[in-house]
Design a protein around this motif. Sequence first.
Motif, short mmCIF file in Angstrom:
data_model
loop_
_atom_site.label_atom_id
_atom_site.label_comp_id
_atom_site.label_asym_id
_atom_site.label_seq_id
_atom_site.Cartn_x
_atom_site.Cartn_y
_atom_site.Cartn_z
N LYS A 122 -6.14 4.75 7.62
CA LYS A 122 -5.03 4.06 7.53
C LYS A 122 -4.48 3.96 9.20
N ARG A 180 -1.13 3.83 11.23
CA ARG A 180 0.43 4.39 10.92
C ARG A 180 1.07 2.97 11.04
N GLU A 238 0.58 1.66 7.19
CA GLU A 238 1.81 2.09 6.55
C GLU A 238 3.14 1.42 6.69
N TYR A 239 3.45 1.08 7.92
CA TYR A 239 4.37 0.40 8.23
C TYR A 239 4.10 -0.92 9.15
N ASN A 245 8.91 -0.69 3.85
CA ASN A 245 8.21 -0.42 5.01
C ASN A 245 7.93 -1.46 6.06
#
Length: 541
Positions: free
Chosen positions: A330, A332, A352-353, A373
């Motif tokens: 992933k 970050r 993730e964001y 997010n």
Amino acid sequence: MRKILLIWPFLQVSWQKIGGMCMSDKLIKNAGGRWVPETINGEKVFPFMGVGRYKPSGNKMAPKISSCADFSSDGNKQVSDLKEALQKAGLKDGMTISTHHHFRNGDLVANRVFDVAKQMGAKNLRWFPSASFPCHAHLIPYLEDGTISHIEGSMNGPLGKFCSEGKMSKIAVLRSHGGRYQAVQDGDVKIDIAVIAASCADAFGNANGISGESNSGLLGFALADSQYADKVIVVTDTLVPFPCVPWQIQGNYVDYTVLVDKVGIPEKIVSGTTQVTKSPDRLLIAEMTAKFCEVTGIIHDGFSFQAGAGGTSLSIGIFFGDIIRRKGIKARFARGGSNQYLVNLLEEGLVEYILDGQTFDLEGVRSMRENPNHVWTSPFTSYNYHGKGNFAGMVDVVILGATEVDVNFNANVVTHSDGYLMHGIGGWQNCLFSKTVILPLPLFRDRIPVVVDEVTTLCGPGELIDVIVTERGIAINPLKTDLIEKAKGSGLPIKTIHQLKEEAEHICGKPERPAPKDKIVAAIKWVDGTVIDVVRQVADE
């Protein structure tokens, strides 16, 4: 008065008359080797002194103190129309009027502001937009008749052409997104009246760009305007009862609110460049860029990236997604400009964001509204060089465009090789402080080489640019010895920047550049507020 902690000892001064007038008698050779004026539009400026060398001291600027005694206790700041708002704000000759560009080419408010200013007879206004677009060609007559004296902000299309031909009465000033915030915070630019277009607001002035009918996404480019302007006007086409939630602009900063029929055209926040490329050469460049990032270890579990909204950059983001899936890792976070492709990565769980600074399509707006997010940011948090750090240096790799790059890896993003000023800086300069900076570029455009001996306009110093990827090879900055070692044996076509330049000239020849006139029409600021280069009037055809 601002003090400089480091005095640059290598100033060289030349006395020169420009266009028969002393536009700026003293020209100073800066650390980038460019001759720049000592004053711009009568105000003292500092030459570019090198990366990280200019460190002013002192306090941030602040607007005038306000009192609740001057505002209605019921929180209603609504006035009848924009003209009344400008009258109450005290519009007069010589003021600085700011607007933001979150509606991009669909903005309807900036043009209306100066229509009203013209009706009121105001003259010599400085327009301080966070960016301008072809829709703002509407303002050219106001530049011609003196309603607007000059623009301090990016100029795309017709406005850039107007400026390049020497038709603006004063020198234009171009800054990065972070540089704009820095200029307001440091007091380089004092905004008299800020006009903020919002898709939703309440009568108190709380506002956002993600509710209502005319969504633009963020309003972060108007943050400095709301915080530091003497008077702040929020213009909306959707007025809701207090409180307007979420609020991206806080009503405590706002003086007046105005309800209009329409503030912007949401569909036009989609730029003509925000489409995945179908060009085989551009797709090859995108694939090579992604592979380079994989073989050098830039793509790893928990890495971060920023890719622009141009066709090649979007394709690189898609290739990144393929690599992330294959590796089972992933990212970050990804820095936006958000778009549907970046949103897909977020919703698939591959990122993730999203830390978003600007919304490039309506899927980005939807995601920002729905997904916690998908995080709002601003030029203060992301890019401001005169802060206690910013996000740029935390990004593992940033993918940027350029109009030209030279053999010293210096790059140009505002002018073409013919000298015409046709693009803004945006966040480009600020992103150069990321850990790895890659410029994926075609080797030539319209049979004009992109790799040159010396860039027409210096926007970013070569020491901050790490890799150039073209369809005919990849050049790594000799300063990046770690990347050179990691790329060995990768099978990628690694070449020197000189080899790429020679190959381009072998195919296209070496075109002669038109010699510009002496008259300075625009100044390019570096992220710290110093002058890194100037743009001169184009030669007559």
